[in-house]
Design an enzyme around this catalytic site. Structure first.
Site, PDB file in Angstrom:
ATOM      1  N   ASP A 159      13.146  19.966  17.730  1.00  0.00           N
ATOM      2  CA  ASP A 159      14.041  21.120  17.868  1.00  0.00           C
ATOM      3  C   ASP A 159      13.440  22.018  18.944  1.00  0.00           C
ATOM      4  O   ASP A 159      12.527  22.798  18.669  1.00  0.00           O
ATOM      5  CB  ASP A 159      14.187  21.854  16.539  1.00  0.00           C
ATOM      6  CG  ASP A 159      15.114  23.052  16.685  1.00  0.00           C
ATOM      7  OD1 ASP A 159      15.490  23.641  15.655  1.00  0.00           O
ATOM      8  OD2 ASP A 159      15.462  23.406  17.832  1.00  0.00           O
ATOM      9  N   LYS A 207      19.605  28.528  23.751  1.00  0.00           N
ATOM     10  CA  LYS A 207      18.957  29.619  24.473  1.00  0.00           C
ATOM     11  C   LYS A 207      18.898  29.431  25.997  1.00  0.00           C
ATOM     12  O   LYS A 207      19.899  29.588  26.686  1.00  0.00           O
ATOM     13  CB  LYS A 207      17.572  29.867  23.857  1.00  0.00           C
ATOM     14  CG  LYS A 207      17.672  30.253  22.350  1.00  0.00           C
ATOM     15  CD  LYS A 207      16.330  30.486  21.737  1.00  0.00           C
ATOM     16  CE  LYS A 207      16.409  30.561  20.222  1.00  0.00           C
ATOM     17  NZ  LYS A 207      16.918  31.851  19.719  1.00  0.00           N
ATOM     18  N   TYR A 253      12.526  27.041  11.430  1.00  0.00           N
ATOM     19  CA  TYR A 253      13.915  27.459  11.319  1.00  0.00           C
ATOM     20  C   TYR A 253      14.730  26.646  12.308  1.00  0.00           C
ATOM     21  O   TYR A 253      14.335  26.491  13.472  1.00  0.00           O
ATOM     22  CB  TYR A 253      14.045  28.949  11.655  1.00  0.00           C
ATOM     23  CG  TYR A 253      15.455  29.487  11.646  1.00  0.00           C
ATOM     24  CD1 TYR A 253      16.088  29.839  12.842  1.00  0.00           C
ATOM     25  CD2 TYR A 253      16.164  29.647  10.463  1.00  0.00           C
ATOM     26  CE1 TYR A 253      17.376  30.341  12.849  1.00  0.00           C
ATOM     27  CE2 TYR A 253      17.462  30.154  10.466  1.00  0.00           C
ATOM     28  CZ  TYR A 253      18.060  30.495  11.654  1.00  0.00           C
ATOM     29  OH  TYR A 253      19.349  30.983  11.659  1.00  0.00           O
TER      30      TYR A 253
HETATM   31  P1  KE4 Z   1      21.312  29.538  17.160  1.00  0.00           P
HETATM   32  O1  KE4 Z   1      22.336  28.883  16.240  1.00  0.00           O
HETATM   33  O2  KE4 Z   1      20.902  30.919  16.669  1.00  0.00           O
HETATM   34  O3  KE4 Z   1      21.758  29.529  18.625  1.00  0.00           O
HETATM   35  O4  KE4 Z   1      20.007  28.634  17.135  1.00  0.00           O
HETATM   36  C1  KE4 Z   1      19.419  28.339  15.891  1.00  0.00           C
HETATM   37  C2  KE4 Z   1      17.972  27.920  16.109  1.00  0.00           C
HETATM   38  C3  KE4 Z   1      17.650  26.584  16.032  1.00  0.00           C
HETATM   39  N1  KE4 Z   1      16.385  26.163  16.240  1.00  0.00           N
HETATM   40  C4  KE4 Z   1      15.394  27.044  16.529  1.00  0.00           C
HETATM   41  C5  KE4 Z   1      14.001  26.537  16.747  1.00  0.00           C
HETATM   42  C6  KE4 Z   1      15.672  28.431  16.622  1.00  0.00           C
HETATM   43  O5  KE4 Z   1      14.678  29.301  16.893  1.00  0.00           O
HETATM   44  C7  KE4 Z   1      16.984  28.885  16.411  1.00  0.00           C
HETATM   45  C8  KE4 Z   1      17.357  30.360  16.459  1.00  0.00           C
HETATM   46  N2  KE4 Z   1      16.298  31.274  16.752  1.00  0.00           N
HETATM   47  C9  KE4 Z   1      16.442  32.603  16.221  1.00  0.00           C
HETATM   48  C10 KE4 Z   1      15.165  33.375  16.604  1.00  0.00           C
HETATM   49  N3  KE4 Z   1      14.126  33.127  15.687  1.00  0.00           N
HETATM   50  C11 KE4 Z   1      17.686  33.249  16.706  1.00  0.00           C
HETATM   51  C12 KE4 Z   1      17.749  34.735  16.486  1.00  0.00           C
HETATM   52  C13 KE4 Z   1      18.805  35.083  15.463  1.00  0.00           C
HETATM   53  O6  KE4 Z   1      18.906  34.390  14.417  1.00  0.00           O
HETATM   54  O7  KE4 Z   1      19.527  36.080  15.719  1.00  0.00           O
END
Ligand code: KE4
Length: 425
Positions: A237, A265, A142
């Site tokens: 990523d 994060k 993801y």
């Molecule tokens: P954000 O746009 O949510 O800050 O990051 C996206 C993203 C990009 N790359 C990786 C590897 C990620 O895990 C994420 C977002 N992680 C999720 C948790 N699995 C965020 C939690 C959510 O969607 O509320």
């Protein structure tokens, strides 16, 4: 009715699903989300006064624990100077130099406001630099809700069991090629067919959105070689693994040098921060220096920089924290694995350092297909039990558990006891 239940009833009237991010809705465990009022160290406190040992840590950012004194102090000081200027600030230079000093592959870095934005921008730069359009991603990984990569994604998309998303035009995904995690052959086949069209391979160096799937030996090295042989860029990523597995994230942990890296994060210390960076010759293509446009009103916001700088500075000055955290992860997840296996339960435990996942399957989990063999109803039953006993797990099978430096041995011993109670061990 609890305050959380009442708040959720109100929330669903005015917010889609009652939440601002799908996985928070507790849908896949068929429960009501707990509305959190405050957090301190490894603990969350909900609106009904319940205390939880937190294994989400805001989905990764809170590696030092919640409300760390030095982070809160730096943010409070920054607030006294003003909240946002939309102008260059010294804090942005400090943050960029800090990131470059911790991650050797980063020669230049651009701040954005989320991991999604970081990924979107890195993909655009890779396409601009190579003048190619196709991107290889892995099923179960993801990378945020960026149209082109919402294909067989992990995290909330996988939890929802949908292939992608409505509203993503076919044109946005026609250049997205899917490969299988830990399967170099599946990547090689794409290069054999259309190498000259492939701009980049994007990968979570530890896949932490289909639970936690470590890279098989040679997998990351193989990706590096395939990209070098075919003139494509390798994008790590590291939104989850960045500054988590070590000061240089997964690329330091596995000693692989990507061309571009995305962050989120931890880099924001709990504030909305993403970043992308890498080789100077690639990043010099980013506007206003080069022809790849990318912008953001609140990018490099001084309050967000204050939180990120405070957290990263502590991590940089205390490399021993990583050894402590990774060893604690080895012990904690190792204990869980030991007793579920000894009891002959249909469970599998994967972990890398402080990231871990208990799957409800007896299969080894090495990719999207094997992760999907998990019994999500059995997971839901376990997860609800743990939350009801004050242990706040991600309310979805295909997420990671995050240990922080604030989790004490005593807390972890109590959690192990609770897991054993659940399994009547
Ligand atoms: P954000 O746009 O949510 O800050 O990051 C996206 C993203 C990009 N790359 C990786 C590897 C990620 O895990 C994420 C977002 N992680 C999720 C948790 N699995 C965020 C939690 C959510 O969607 O509320």
């Amino acid at each position: 009715m609890t305050k959380s239940e009442r708040l959720f009833q109100e929330a669903v009237q005015v917010i889609p699903g009652g939440v601002n991010s799908p996985v928070r809705a507790f849908g896949s465990i068929d429960s009501t989300p707990r509305f959190i009022k405050s957090a301190e160290g490894a603990c969350l406190y909900d609106e009904d006064g319940n205390c939880y040992i937190d294994f989400i840590g805001s989905w990764g950012p809170m590696i030092l624990g919640h409300s760390h004194k030095a982070v809160v102090e730096r943010v409070t000081q920054a607030c006294q100077q003003g909240l946002s200027f939309g102008a260059a600030t010294a804090a942005e230079v400090e943050m960029a130099k800090l990131v470059c000093s911790m991650v050797p592959s980063i020669e230049m870095v651009r701040m954005v406001n989320s991991g999604t934005e970081a990924v979107m921008s890195a993909i655009r730069v890779a396409r601009g630099f190579t003048r190619r359009e196709k991107i290889i991603k892995f099923t179960g990984c993801y990378h945020g809700h960026f149209d082109a990569l919402l294909v067989q994604a992990g995290s909330g998309v996988m939890t929802a069991g949908v292939p992608g998303s409505l509203g993503v035009p076919a044109g946005c995904t026609k250049d997205t090629l899917l490969a299988e995690y830990n399967d170099l052959e599946s990547v090689q086949r794409h290069f054999a067919r259309c190498a000259e069209e492939i701009a980049a391979v994007i990968v979570e160096p530890v896949a932490a959105n289909m639970g936690v799937v470590p890279p098989a030996s040679g997998f990351l090295e193989g990706l590096r070689q395939l990209c070098d042989n075919n003139g494509a860029l390798l994008i790590f990523d590291e939104v989850i693994t960045g500054f988590r597995l070590g000061p240089a994230g997964a690329q330091g942990y596995y000693d692989i040098v990507p061309d571009l890296t995305t962050f989120g994060k931890i880099i924001g210390g709990g504030m909305p921060v993403g970043a992308y960076g890498g080789r100077r010759d690639i990043m010099e293509l980013v506007a206003p220096l080069g022809g790849v446009y990318q912008a953001g009103t609140l990018s490099g916001n001084p309050i967000a920089m204050a939180a990120g700088i405070a957290q990263l500075t502590i991590l940089k000055e205390h490399p021993e924290y990583y050894q402590q955290l990774n060893e604690r992860g080895d012990w904690f997840y190792g204990q869980i694995e030991q007793f579920v296996k000894a009891a002959g339960l249909s469970c599998t435990v994967n972990h890398v350092g402080s990231l871990g996942c208990l799957y409800f399957t007896d299969q080894e989990v090495v990719d999207y297909e094997s992760a999907k063999t998990s019994d999500t109803k059995a997971f839901a039953d376990y997860c609800n039990y743990m939350i009801e006993h004050g242990i706040y797990l991600a309310p979805a099978q295909f997420e990671a558990m995050f240990l922080s430096l604030a989790h004490t041995d005593e807390m972890l011993e109590n959690v192990l006891k609770c897991i054993k109670q659940y399994f009547n061990l």
